[in-house]
Every structure is written in structure tokens, then in C-alpha cells.
Design an enzyme around this catalytic site. Structure first.
Site, PDB file in Angstrom:
ATOM      1  N   HIS A 262       6.918   0.697  -1.753  1.00 16.87           N
ATOM      2  CA  HIS A 262       7.685   0.897  -2.982  1.00 16.87           C
ATOM      3  C   HIS A 262       6.801   0.561  -4.179  1.00 16.87           C
ATOM      4  O   HIS A 262       6.398  -0.587  -4.363  1.00 16.87           O
ATOM      5  CB  HIS A 262       8.921   0.010  -2.974  1.00 16.87           C
ATOM      6  CG  HIS A 262       9.636  -0.004  -4.294  1.00 16.87           C
ATOM      7  ND1 HIS A 262      10.410   1.047  -4.710  1.00 16.87           N
ATOM      8  CD2 HIS A 262       9.659  -0.912  -5.297  1.00 16.87           C
ATOM      9  CE1 HIS A 262      10.903   0.781  -5.903  1.00 16.87           C
ATOM     10  NE2 HIS A 262      10.459  -0.404  -6.288  1.00 16.87           N
ATOM     11  N   ASP A 264       6.665   0.703  -8.214  1.00 20.30           N
ATOM     12  CA  ASP A 264       7.322   0.965  -9.490  1.00 20.30           C
ATOM     13  C   ASP A 264       6.390   1.791 -10.365  1.00 20.30           C
ATOM     14  O   ASP A 264       5.231   1.418 -10.583  1.00 20.30           O
ATOM     15  CB  ASP A 264       7.667  -0.346 -10.186  1.00 20.30           C
ATOM     16  CG  ASP A 264       8.851  -1.040  -9.534  1.00 20.30           C
ATOM     17  OD1 ASP A 264       9.805  -0.336  -9.164  1.00 20.30           O
ATOM     18  OD2 ASP A 264       8.829  -2.273  -9.399  1.00 20.30           O
ATOM     19  N   ASP A 374      15.494   0.701  -4.944  1.00 22.72           N
ATOM     20  CA  ASP A 374      15.448  -0.370  -5.940  1.00 22.72           C
ATOM     21  C   ASP A 374      16.224  -0.053  -7.205  1.00 22.72           C
ATOM     22  O   ASP A 374      16.096  -0.753  -8.203  1.00 22.72           O
ATOM     23  CB  ASP A 374      13.973  -0.654  -6.290  1.00 22.72           C
ATOM     24  CG  ASP A 374      13.800  -1.919  -7.112  1.00 22.72           C
ATOM     25  OD1 ASP A 374      14.629  -2.828  -6.996  1.00 22.72           O
ATOM     26  OD2 ASP A 374      12.828  -1.998  -7.883  1.00 22.72           O
ATOM     27  N   HIS A 578      13.312   3.438 -13.034  1.00 22.73           N
ATOM     28  CA  HIS A 578      14.288   2.353 -13.081  1.00 22.73           C
ATOM     29  C   HIS A 578      13.769   1.023 -13.634  1.00 22.73           C
ATOM     30  O   HIS A 578      14.508   0.029 -13.604  1.00 22.73           O
ATOM     31  CB  HIS A 578      14.917   2.143 -11.692  1.00 22.73           C
ATOM     32  CG  HIS A 578      13.962   1.652 -10.636  1.00 22.73           C
ATOM     33  ND1 HIS A 578      13.517   2.465  -9.631  1.00 22.73           N
ATOM     34  CD2 HIS A 578      13.389   0.461 -10.434  1.00 22.73           C
ATOM     35  CE1 HIS A 578      12.701   1.785  -8.848  1.00 22.73           C
ATOM     36  NE2 HIS A 578      12.605   0.562  -9.319  1.00 22.73           N
TER      37      HIS A 578
END
Length: 1006
Positions: A262, A264, A374, A578
Site C-alpha cells: 500500500h 500513499d 485505506d 485519500h
């Protein structure tokens, strides 16, 4: 037998730490190291490889914040190591407890071929297995000295979040640069003992299996010569063979492990650094795939794939091959893992359009799943968007972070506002960075809420955020857990394989209706107001640009800007990630975002202006261009003509020093403090403001959450409030039909303009705040004389109802919620809407008046500004402008219409005469959200619309051009195989829609 369990367990821990793990690399020699520090931004690989380097030694400090250093490491494999496995151990100064949040590196060969990433849990580079001895070693490391923004004391304000304030002090100490022999037998012994020790710790103390493992571990430790670990490791492993070979019970929980990292797209690092994080991780994962035939890795976010393609073509080539082999899997089908609460209808649709199309164009992959581990909660309109994109499943993790209520399912069907249901899974492992530890696997089993009806769950496995992804240690653990007594079984699988198995096993799981509200991170609806307003404005400018460019292309041959619109959409979608749109990134990210939004606005305004001028032609007729989906001032939606006259507004003083505005529809009373004490609906003689209360009330709260400063607002913020009632000025506005108010408080200043547009039933509140507070929360309140147990908030392609009461803990937890353009409150025969042009957070509360009439006061408050100090210590400091409108007597249809009106200001241009709409719909409840030319360049016109009032609707769509036919399509403008083409009658198409139903039509021009 005496209970010696704790004695053996403590022995295992010490021997592993002090004897066995150090013996994994029993021999080492130092490498020679030299370095070049790039003076500015990252440089191309060729430049870094060719740079002049200077010698540097282990123990040296290196790396200014956000800098790049190119290390060259050289050495010779000792001749006596011939036949052994040799690795380079390259430790840039890592803290193993912070993978993804500090320095990282990408290793290259001298010819520029990428080898793999370097991360805190992944410091090795294979030199040979076996080596010849005497081999020359030469490697280059592109090392990023990203500072630790969330350090040992998280949420502490720091200047490190922006290159402009971070300083130049070196951040890291070069720790180890060695060639080392890898003893693979010892490495496997470590994994054996870790797996068994972690499993043992999770089993009941009275479990026979726990004691079997304990005794096997004891025998293995006895068999190990601590002065000759390498020479006795095989003997120790033999003692563990039987307990490792014992198969899982038939009823064991089954975990589908998906290799995962993951990342970001921006957070505690800028966008440019994510480009490199993704390249490092992709290089790591393609290398691991080569070494581990059972391993499968999935990567989401088409934007990140596009970055690899653009910036690291040498990594891209390896990725493409791995995708073709079916083991490096494009996941999720979205441009980024976006926020889903705040993006507007079209933007949420385009996340899937651009994401899925990228994977289709590059790999022929059509994703079945949305992958959002997330994201901070999920809007109730999302299920039908997922389905309209041709997908069937959703995976997320974040709801497990909720602080008040535990979500009751792990696998369920999620029903959206239109009735669409999406098969959804929350991995019970409760992390999207699973590392295959025994505690994680056991937690997944214990936590799984669907026992008895299902046995499958998914575990996203790997270090995220640039931590390097899945490691060889995780793969080795998973191999031992494939079929091991006492544990869940673990198998590497693709997301689609997992969902197919889960749905086959549990085809009718429970149903959850409505939003998936995260009981945490509520302040992300307000933090970084400039970013949020930039997003809202960009969404509406894109609507205008597509509408007018398509109209001009069909009518005048105007060149439709396909490439420009595609590029701009992708930029806007990227910034809906996000941690960008929610306002939870470092200062650098939001500074760049504001500049990007300004550039986008200039470019889109240019497209709109050019298209409108092409449509208007030469002339002196004053035209009003209406981009909203409803008629305005007599101008049809999507058309242009002279505006109709709309009456006048009067202003008068009051004896108490207050003011009255009146336009024949509303009469507004403003007291001497600039507060609104009356909003009278003249048609019904209905007062809007609750007795004894005042609207347009700015309220200031103390706001220091317990943690997650930019993310959270904790409920106790309501315990203290300051009503900003003192005014420096309350005077008539310059136009003679408005009231101007100035207030100062703390270090801040607010200037407001209350206006009542002629012929319109809305009080417009323009608020300018020069904001210089810290750890404060600013709200704009309207206490309404209205009794209702629920209210509506606009969401994607419709609206969603929330309660105004707090009967249950689920309702009480929603003390801050999201809306798009409006909230609407209604008694059966009369309602009120509050619309906005760029705010999202709000709250609605109710109270029964204890004096006077005993009626109910329902207060709606828009959240304007916060002032958290982490991760951006200067969050929102400066000038902000907001526009809200209070609409008394509003139906839900009025709320929809006024929400569009306030976000799409009219444009005026002189021209030759009327511009007729490209497409019209004859019913207000059917709202057109997009009119554009088809993305494939065919010249077809694409129209997307939905039912917006929550009722069934029949309408006629009429094309303003010769029509050869029409198709019903998915969001990607592909015909729906199971849907017949609609009948076309002289350019008209009859449509029938369910409540909130979304539909896309592709109109073929004759």
C-alpha cells in the site's frame, strides 16, 4: 511434568536474537563507498550514474531533508567464498521499525539496470548463488533522504514537511556497506523457529499442539551448537520437521495472501517522491517474483503504474513481463485509491473510467474489484458506481479503525442508495501491511465474524508506503503456513481468485444498507480548505469545459480538446487521493495542490471561453450561458440566451439599528450584530429561524484531538464554544441590497456579505476569513424552527438520509458528516436547504425548546476551517472565501437545483443570438451530470444522468442534433450486453428511472 513453558519460550527468544539471526550472514567484508549528493531535485538515472563521487565511510552523516544521494559501492568477492551465496548488505541508516517512513534506495547496475529497492526490512542485494570467487562488485544506489515526519513523538509539529522549511541538516548515518555470505540453512532455521514460536504463542496453553511445538523447539535448541550455528543448523531443523509437516485441520480458516505494498500517492512525502517509492517497490516485487514461483503481487492505482511507465521504463519492462505471466496483478480499477466521501458524482465515476481504461489499454485486464484498503469511509452512492464501471466487488480495511462500534460483518453485500449491491470484504487480519506473523494470522481467525457460514478471508501482505512490499521472509513464512496444524492455511492468490472463492462459498451474505461511515478521521472533511475548494471548483469547471466544447464541436466544428481534458481529469483525480483531498498530507503536498488547482482553473476557463465564443458568434446580444442542469433566468440547461428580468431587492433600516432585506419572496431580518434573526417565507408566512435564536452565527471551538491532528475531531470539541457575536461593522452593502459585516477575533478577521438576489428564494452568505488561529474549529450555524428526525445530504448521484437524533451509539458516532452541495431538512409540507460552493463537513443537532412554544430547534452547521499543526504546522493560515445559501421552503428538488446553481456561476458573453442545448431532458428530477464527446474520438455524444429526487421518474431526452441511434453503456462508454438499445423517435428517447438510478447513453450522430 513440571511446567517449563516460559523457560523454553524465553530461551528461544534469546537464542534467536543473539545467536541464530547473527549467523545468517556469518562472514563479511567491507565495500568501498563513494557518494555524490544531487544539488536539487532528483536527477535522471544516467546523470546519477555518471556523477563525480567522493569517498565516504560507514558512520558518516548524509542526506539533507528531501535530498538525493548517489552512492557507488565497489568491492571484490573473496576467493575463499567460491561456491557460496553472497549478498551485499546495504544499510543506509535504517530504523527497522519504520519501513516506508524514512530513507530508501534503488540499486542499479553500472549499465542502469535496476536491481531492487533498499528499505529498512529489505537491505540485501544478491550478488551470486553460488559465486565464483574473485568477482568484482559494482553497484549504484539512488538514495532518498526523506525525513521522518512522524517521529518518535508522533503528531508533533515539524518544519520537515516542506522543502522550503526543512533545512539542510543531514538526516541519516551510513550504517553498513558489506559483502556477506548468506547461510541459507541458518536463514531457513530462523524462519522455522519464528513460525513455530509465533504459532505456539497464539495457541491455548492447555492445547496439546502448543506443547508438541514447545518440545520440538526445545530439541532443536538442544541440537544447536551455539559456537557453530552454521554447522549444526541442519540438525536443528531436522528436529522441527515433524511439527512443521503436521497438516491443518479440515475446518481451518483459509487465508488468501495477496502480495501488497500500500503506497500513499502522497502523504508524509510529496508526489514526486511517490514516483520513486513505486519504482523501488516494483523493482523489489519483480525480483521476488523471479525467486518465488508461488508468490503473487497486486498493485492498485493506475496513476502509480503510469508513473513507472513514464519515469522508470527499465522497471516498466519487468513489470509488463510479470503482468503477462499473471503474477503481477493490476488491482482495483481506479486512477488512485481516492477518498470516496468528497469526490463529486462525475469525479467518482471517472476514477473508474481512467483507472480501468489504463489497465485495459496496457494489459487487457478488466478489474472486477475496487481496492480501497485505506480510504476514510465510503459514501452511500458508491455501489452503483462500482457496478456501472463493470466491477462487482469491494475490498477495504479501514472500517476496522472505527472507535465506537465494531462493524458486524467481514463479508457482506453492501447496498447503495439506488438498491445496487456489491459483494464486499473487510480482511479480518485488520491490517493492509500483514507480515505473516503468527499474531496476525491468529487474529484473523479469532476476529472473523462470519464463522459457520464462511471460511475464507484475504490478507494484503507486505510493507507499504515505500517499505518495499512483500519480503522473502514473508513468502517463506507463508510457505510453512500453507498447511500447518494449529494455524489458518495460507495460499498466495489474486484478488479475483479470492473473491470467486468467497462468493461461491458464501453467495448470500448479510446486507448492509447505506454509507460505510468511519468512526474516526472526521476532520478530513474540513482540513485544508484550499485543497477542498480547488477540487470542487475543478470538478465543475470540467463539467463546463466538456459541455461547451462538445456543444461547440457538434455545432461549429470546434476542435474538441480530448488530450487536454484527459490530462486534466487525471490531475484532478490524482488530487482526490485519500491523503490529499482529505487534507492529511504535509505542507509541501498542499502547497503544490493549490498551485495545481490554480493552473487547472486557468486552463479550463480558457477552454470554456474559446468554446462559448465559437458558439456565440459575432454580435452584441447579451447572452447568459447556463451550464447547470436546470433552467436559470429563462435560459435552458446547457444553452445560452438573454436572461429574463428577475425583480428587485430592497434594503431598509430597523429602529434597533438592524437591517431588512426583501425581494417579495423572502424577508430577511439582520440584527445590529449582523446575525440573522428572521428569514420569513412570504408565500407561506413561515419563519425559518427558531424563536429566540439567530442564524449566520459563527462559532469557534477549541480543537485538539487526542491524536491524528489533521484527521480527527473528537466529540469533546463541543464541550466549549465561543459564539462570535461582536461585530466591528454592520453596514449596508455597496449595492444597496445587501448587508456587510466585519468581525475580528483572536488573530483573525471575518468579512461577510448577506445578500438576497432578486427573484430568488435564497439568502446568500459570502464569508471571507483571514484565518490566523491554531487548534481551533470554525463553524457557521443556522438554528431552524423545524421538526424532523432525519435530514438529507447530497452524495454521488443522489442523496442519503441521516438521523437528527442520537438514539444509538451508531447515530451518536456520526457527529460530523459529509455532504456535497446541499443538506436538506424537511417537515412534510415545508423544508429548508443549506447549499455551499466548497465545504463538506457539517453537523445537525436537535433540541426541544423549554420555554416559549416547546417546539423543536434543529441546527445545521457548516464546518469552515480548522487549524491543526500536524502534519502541516501552518494549515489553512491565510485568506479563505466561502459561499453558502439558505433556501427556505425548499423541496428536495429545490435543494438539488440550488446546489448546482451555487457551484456553477452564470457566464455572460455578447454574441449573435441564442445557443440551443445539445441535449435536453424534460423533467427536473432527471439531472444530467455530463455531456461530452466519446473518449474514443468517434464523435458520438455521451450523456450521463440520474434520478436525483429519490423517486421513480419518466422523462424524455431530446438530442439537439440529427441522431442516428443510441446505446446504453457502462461508465467506460461500452454497450451493455444485456440491455437493448433505446428506441429513438425523431431525436427523442424515452427513459424510465428507478430512484437514484444512474444511466449513461451514447448518442450516435447522423
Amino acid at each position: 511434568m513440571h511446567d517449563d513453558r516460559t523457560l523454553v519460550e524465553a530461551r528461544l527468544r534469546r537464542v534467536l536474537d543473539e545467536r541464530i539471526r547473527p549467523a545468517v550472514h556469518p562472514e563479511s567484508v567491507p565495500l568501498e563507498v563513494a557518494v555524490w549528493h544531487a544539488p536539487g531535485e532528483p536527477v535522471p538515472v544516467a546523470e546519477g550514474l555518471a556523477a563525480d563521487v567522493e569517498p565516504v565511510t560507514v558512520g558518516s552523516r548524509w542526506g539533507a531533508p528531501w535530498g538525493t544521494s548517489w552512492f557507488r559501492v565497489t568491492g571484490t568477492v573473496p576467493a575463499e567464498w567460491a561456491g557460496k551465496t553472497v549478498e551485499a548488505i546495504l544499510d543506509l541508516g535504517f530504523d527497522e521499525n519504520m519501513p516506508g517512513f524514512q530513507c530508501e534506495g534503488l540499486v542499479y547496475r553500472p549499465d542502469g539496470t535496476p536491481v531492487k529497492g533498499l528499505n529498512p526490512r529489505n537491505q540485501w542485494v544478491r550478488i551470486g548463488a553460488p559465486v565464483q570467487g574473485g568477482e568484482e562488485v559494482r553497484l549504484h544506489v539512488e538514495a532518498a533522504s526523506n525525513p521522518v515526519v512522524m517521529g518518535p513523538r508522533p503528531f508533533t509539529p515539524t518544519p520537515l514537511g516542506d522543502l522550503e522549511t526543512a533545512g539542510r541538516d543531514p538526516q541519516y548515518t551510513l550504517t553498513r556497506m558489506d559483502l556477506a555470505v548468506l547461510d541459507e540453512t541458518v536463514w531457513h532455521l530462523v524462519t522455522d523457529l519464528e513460525v513455530l514460536g509465533e504459532l505456539m504463542a497464539e495457541l491455548p496453553v492447555d492445547s496439546p499442539r502448543r506443547w508438541e511445538i514447545l518440545r520440538a523447539v526445545e530439541r532443536a535448541l538442544d541440537a544447536l551448537d551455539l559456537q557453530d550455528v552454521g554447522g549444526t543448523a541442519e540438525r536443528a531443523r531436522a528436529c522441527l520437521a515433524d511439527v512443521l509437516a503436521a497438516p491443518a485441520v479440515p475446518s481451518a480458516h483459509r487465508i488468501s495472501a495477496v502480495g501488497h505494498a500500500h503506497i500513499d500517492s502522497a502523504w508524509l512525502w510529496p508526489l514526486r517522491e511517490t514516483v520513486r517509492k513505486v519504482a523501488r517497490t516494483a523493482a523489489n516485487m519483480t525480483a521476488l517474483l523471479d525467486d518465488e514461483p508461488d508468490f503473487v503481487f497486486a498493485m492498485s492505482q493506475a496513476q502509480q503504474w503510469a508513473w513507472v511507465k513514464e519515469h522508470r521504463p527499465e522497471v516498466w519492462a519487468r513489470v509488463k513481463k510479470a503482468v503477462a505471466d499473471g503474477r503481477f496483478v493490476p488491482a482495483g480499477g481506479m486512477w488512485v485509491e481516492s477518498d470516496t466521501n468528497m469526490p463529486g458524482s462525475e469525479a467518482m465515476a471517472r476514477q473508474f473510467v481512467h483507472g480501468k481504461r489504463f489497465f485495459l489499454d496496457e494489459f487487457g485486464v478488466d478489474n472486477d474489484e475496487a481496492w480501497l484498503p485505506d480510504t476514510f469511509g465510503f459514501a452511500a452512492g458508491l455501489p452503483q458506481i462500482i457496478r456501472a464501471a463493470g466491477s462487482r466487488y469491494l475490498l477495504t480495511q479501514k472500517i476496522s479503525w472505527s472507535r465506537t462500534n465494531s462493524f458486524p460483518h467481514h463479508t457482506f453485500r453492501w447496498e447503495g442508495i439506488d438498491g445496487t449491491r456489491i459483494y464486499t470484504h473487510f480482511p479480518p487480519v485488520d491490517t493492509y501491511n500483514c507480515s505473516m506473523r503468527g499474531a496476525e494470522i491468529a487474529h484473523a481467525v479469532r476476529n472473523f465474524k462470519d464463522k459457520g457460514t464462511a471460511r475464507h478471508s484475504l490478507a494484503p501482505t507486505g510493507w507499504g508506503d515505500g517499505g518495499g512490499g512483500t519480503t522473502r521472509e514473508m513468502v517463506a513464512k507463508a510457505a510453512r503456513l500453507r498447511d500447518l496444524e494449529g494455524s489458518a492455511t495460507v495460499t498466495w492468490e489474486t484478488p479475483s481468485a479470492f473473491f470467486a472463492k468467497a462468493e461461491a462459498e458464501n453467495p448470500e451474505p448479510p446486507v448492509w444498507v447505506g454509507e460505510l461511515y468511519l468512526e474516526l478521521h472526521r476532520a478530513t472533511l474540513t482540513s485544508q480548505a484550499g485543497t477542498k475548494q480547488g477540487n470542487r471548483r475543478s470538478e465543475h469547471l470540467l463539467r463546463e469545459a466538456e459541455l461547451w466544447a462538445a456543444t461547440a464541436a457538434v455545432r461549429t466544428g470546434f476542435p474538441y480538446p480530448y488530450a487536454d481534458l484527459d490530462r486534466i481529469w487525471k490531475t484532478v483525480l490524482l488530487h482526490q487521493f485519500h491523503d490529499i483531498l482529505p487534507g492529511s498530507s504535509i505542507a509541501w503536498v498542499h502547497r503544490e495542490a493549490r498551485a495545481t488547482y490554480a493552473r487547472i482553473a486557468d486552463e479550463l476557463n480558457g477552454i470554456v471561453d474559446a468554446a462559448q465564443r465559437a458558439l456565440a458568434g459575432e454580435g452584441t446580444v447579451p447572452l447568459l450561458f447556463n451550464a447547470a442542469p436546470h433552467t436559470r433566468a429563462g435560459v435552458p440547461a446547457g444553452g445560452a440566451r438573454p436572461a429574463e428580468a428577475s425583480g428587485r431587492t430592497t434594503h431598509a433600516g430597523r429602529p434597533d439599528g438592524g437591517h431588512v432585506l426583501d425581494n417579495g419572496l423572502l424577508r430577511i431580518g439582520v440584527d445590529p450584530r449582523g446575525l440573522v434573526d428572521s428569514v420569513l417565507d412570504l408565500a407561506t408566512c413561515r419563519e425559518t429561524i427558531a424563536p429566540g435564536r439567530t442564524g449566520n452565527l459563527l462559532q469557534l471551538h477549541q480543537d485538539l484531538p487526542n491524536m491524528w491532528d489533521a484527521w480527527d475531531v473528537d466529540e469533546f470539541y463541543r464541550n466549549t464554544v465561543t459564539d462570535l457575536t461582536d461585530a466591528d461593522e454592520v453596514t449596508p452593502g455597496d449595492d444597496g441590497a445587501s448587508v456587510r459585516i466585519v468581525r475580528t477575533f483572536g488573530g483573525s478577521r471575518v468579512t461577510q456579505l448577506l445578500s438576497l438576489p432578486p427573484g430568488e428564494k435564497r439568502l446568500v452568505v459570502d464569508t471571507e476569513v483571514d484565518w490566523h488561529e491554531t487548534e481551533k474549529f470554525l463553524k457557521l450555524a443556522f438554528p431552524l424552527d423545524l421538526h424532523t428526525d432525519r435530514y438529507a445530504s447530497e452524495t454521488q448521484f443522489g442523496h442519503f438520509f441521516r438521523p437528527t437524533h442520537t438514539n444509538t451509539s451508531w447515530e451518536a458516532a456520526k457527529f460530523e458528516a459529509c455532504n456535497h452541495r446541499f443538506v436538506h431538512l424537511q417537515e412534510p409540507d415545508w423544508g429548508v436547504a443549506l447549499v455551499n460552493d466548497g465545504t463538506y463537513g457539517h453537523d445537525v443537532t436537535r433540541a426541544v425548546r423549554t420555554d416559549g412554544d416547546g417546539g423543536t430547534t434543529t441546527t445545521v452547521r457548516a464546518s469552515l476551517l480548522r487549524a491543526p499543526r500536524f502534519p502541516d504546522p501552518e494549515t489553512d493560515q491565510g485568506v479563505h472565501r466561502f459561499r453558502h445559501a439558505l433556501v427556505p421552503g425548499a423541496s428536495i428538488g429545490d435543494a438539488v437545483r440550488e446546489g448546482w446553481r451555487i457551484n456553477l456561476p452564470e457566464r455572460r458573453l455578447d454574441g449573435a443570438g441564442e445557443v440551443t442545448p445539445l441535449v435536453t431532458v424534460d423533467r427536473d428530477s432527471v439531472v444530467v451530470t455530463a455531456v461530452k464527446l466519446a473518449d474514443d474520438g468517434s464523435g458520438d455524444v455521451v450523456v450521463r444522468f440520474h434520478e436525483a429526487h429519490g423517486a421513480r421518474a419518466r422523462a424524455t431526452l431530446t438530442a439537439g442534433f440529427p441522431l442516428a441511434g443510441a446505446e446504453v453503456t457502462d461508465l467506460l462508454e461500452r454497450p451493455l450486453a444485456d440491455t437493448a438499445p433505446p428506441a429513438v423517435d425523431d431525436g427523442r428517447i424515452a427513459v424510465a428511472l428507478r430512484p437514484f438510478e444512474l444511466r449513461t447513453l451514447r448518442l450516435k450522430r447522423a
